[in-house]
Design a protein around this motif. Structure first.
Motif, short mmCIF file in Angstrom:
data_model
loop_
_atom_site.label_atom_id
_atom_site.label_comp_id
_atom_site.label_asym_id
_atom_site.label_seq_id
_atom_site.Cartn_x
_atom_site.Cartn_y
_atom_site.Cartn_z
N THR A 133 64.73 -48.15 87.68
CA THR A 133 64.29 -49.37 88.65
C THR A 133 62.76 -49.97 88.48
O THR A 133 62.64 -50.98 88.57
N VAL A 134 61.78 -49.24 88.01
CA VAL A 134 60.58 -49.55 87.64
C VAL A 134 60.46 -50.34 86.38
O VAL A 134 59.78 -51.28 86.69
N SER A 180 62.99 -43.63 85.51
CA SER A 180 62.79 -42.50 84.48
C SER A 180 61.16 -41.95 84.72
O SER A 180 60.56 -41.53 83.62
N ASN A 181 60.73 -42.06 85.81
CA ASN A 181 59.17 -41.66 86.07
C ASN A 181 59.18 -40.01 85.58
O ASN A 181 58.15 -39.65 85.13
N PRO A 182 60.10 -39.24 85.91
CA PRO A 182 60.03 -37.80 85.30
C PRO A 182 59.63 -37.84 83.83
O PRO A 182 58.85 -36.78 83.40
N MET A 183 60.48 -38.54 83.19
CA MET A 183 60.17 -38.47 81.69
C MET A 183 58.55 -39.21 81.32
O MET A 183 58.22 -38.87 80.66
N GLU A 184 58.33 -40.27 82.04
CA GLU A 184 57.25 -40.87 81.88
C GLU A 184 56.00 -39.94 82.08
O GLU A 184 55.01 -40.01 81.42
N ARG A 185 55.93 -38.99 83.03
CA ARG A 185 55.10 -38.02 82.94
C ARG A 185 54.95 -36.97 81.65
O ARG A 185 53.69 -36.79 81.22
#
Length: 400
Positions: A254-255, A336-341
């Protein structure tokens, strides 16, 4: 004459011998201290000291094994206790593993950054107290590459209902030109709720051939049980997922979707549009979100933002797949924020290299960092309660 006799009685100290003896004293002191700490940790786990019989004792000693640890004081020998039933895990050993991985990465970074192998000898001794001879640096790097490759291509065991995909673009030198090289990365959440790095692969760019080869390799290595892939809408990625995992669903981050909409929104109105988009994904279910999206589309048209309205209208369904999964997981699987970190940590480590000599060297350094991340709290702490997913009726029918 008396002066000469006086000088003859002066005690001359062998400075080198004194330093060596002091160094040995320090090394022995460090060794004794660390072994005492290990014994104390074992006593705490057992609930009693060695040979002590108490009502609180929950385990007993079963000997020990030796492990060398390089310190600034020199190499010390640790006597690691073994317990009969409880696994012995020590913060000292954990720090040893962390340092071992850091040494690997640092040697690779120095090599890739163009540091002379002759300089590595002095650098390693200054940093870690261990002198790595210049003659073995090149061989060591190749050995590291081989070891990392084994980990990167290992067999994937178990089921991973959720899988995150992303890529990072790095620079490499090619015939005196600077070109892009993409490193594709995947991690999954297994049936027990723990995260695991599934793989990394080099791609000329994030296109159909690159993603297809990477996703195909994951399947060949045993990746199965996937319910949902989470990623940005990269070129060729969604098509490759449909080819190799037609039964799995896909969630568009979504981001990233918001950013695509913002590309067609004036900077003065981005804040207002962001609030409207977030309201869509704050609804209680899919139908409510679609109803809110229809209102947002009409409002964007009224604001004379026709292209943004069309982007929302055509892409909103791809961002609502998460609503078919347990509500407790929504926050973690709709972006996909968990992957972005994870990727942010990779960028931090690769930035010091600048331009890589080739794509393989870039892949090796990225994979070394991924392996390090996987061995830390990131990979050993439970991330989700997967009982809620496995208990859903729809998935039980699907498994049957």
């Amino acid at each position: 004459m008396s002066e000469e006799r006086s000088q003859g009685r002066i005690i001359r100290i062998d400075e080198g011998l004194v330093k060596a003896q002091l160094g040995e004293v320090v090394r022995e002191t460090v060794e004794q201290t660390l072994n005492s700490m290990l014994d104390a940790e074992a006593d705490e786990l057992c609930g009693a000291k060695r040979y002590e019989r108490t009502a609180d004792r929950v385990d007993t000693r079963a000997g020990h094994y030796q492990r060398n640890l390089d310190t600034k004081a020199g190499t010390v020998t640790l006597k690691v206790p073994k317990l009969r039933t409880i696994p012995f895990e020590s913060a000292i050993i954990d720090r040893y593993h962390r340092r071992e991985c850091s040494v690997e990465e640092a040697l690779m970074e120095m090599y890739l950054a163009g540091v002379s192998v002759r300089r590595v000898e002095d650098i390693t001794e200054a940093l870690w107290g261990t002198r790595v001879s210049a003659g073995v640096v090149s061989k060591l790097n190749q050995e590291l590459y081989d070891k990392i490759d084994v980990w990167r291509t290992r067999k994937i065991e178990g089921s991973f209902p959720y899988v995150y995909l992303d890529g990072i673009v790095l620079k490499r030198t090619w015939a005196d030109e600077i070109r892009n090289v993409s490193i594709l990365v995947a991690f999954g959440v297994n049936d027990d709720g723990y995260r695991e790095i599934l793989g990394a692969s080099e791609g000329a760019k994030e296109d159909k051939s690159g993603w297809g080869a990477f996703i195909g390799s994951l399947k060949e290595r045993g990746l199965g049980g996937v319910r949902l892939f989470i990623s940005d809408k990269c070129m060729g990625l969604v098509e490759s997922l449909g080819e190799y995992y037609p039964e799995a669903q896909w969630q568009r981050c979504t981001v990233h979707f918001y950013r695509n909409v913002f590309n067609n929104v004036p900077s003065t109105k981005v804040k207002d549009v962001a609030a409207m988009l977030k309201a869509i994904h704050a609804q209680e279910d899919r139908d409510a979100s679609l109803g809110k999206a229809a209102l947002v589309v009409e409002k964007l048209k009224a604001m004379k933002l026709g292209i943004a309205a069309k982007t929302v209208e055509e892409g909103i369904h791809e961002t609502l797949t998460y609503t078919s999964f347990p509500r407790e997981h929504w926050r973690s699987i709709r972006t996909s924020n968990p992957m972005e970190r994870v990727m942010r940590e990779i960028r931090r480590r690769t930035r010091v290299v600048g331009n890589f000599p080739d794509g393989r060297s870039a892949l090796m350094l990225v994979t070394a960092r991924l392996r390090y991340i996987a061995g830390r709290e990131w990979g050993t702490r439970r991330y989700m309660d997967m009982d809620r997913l496995l208990g859903m009726v729809s998935f039980k029918v699907l498994d049957a």
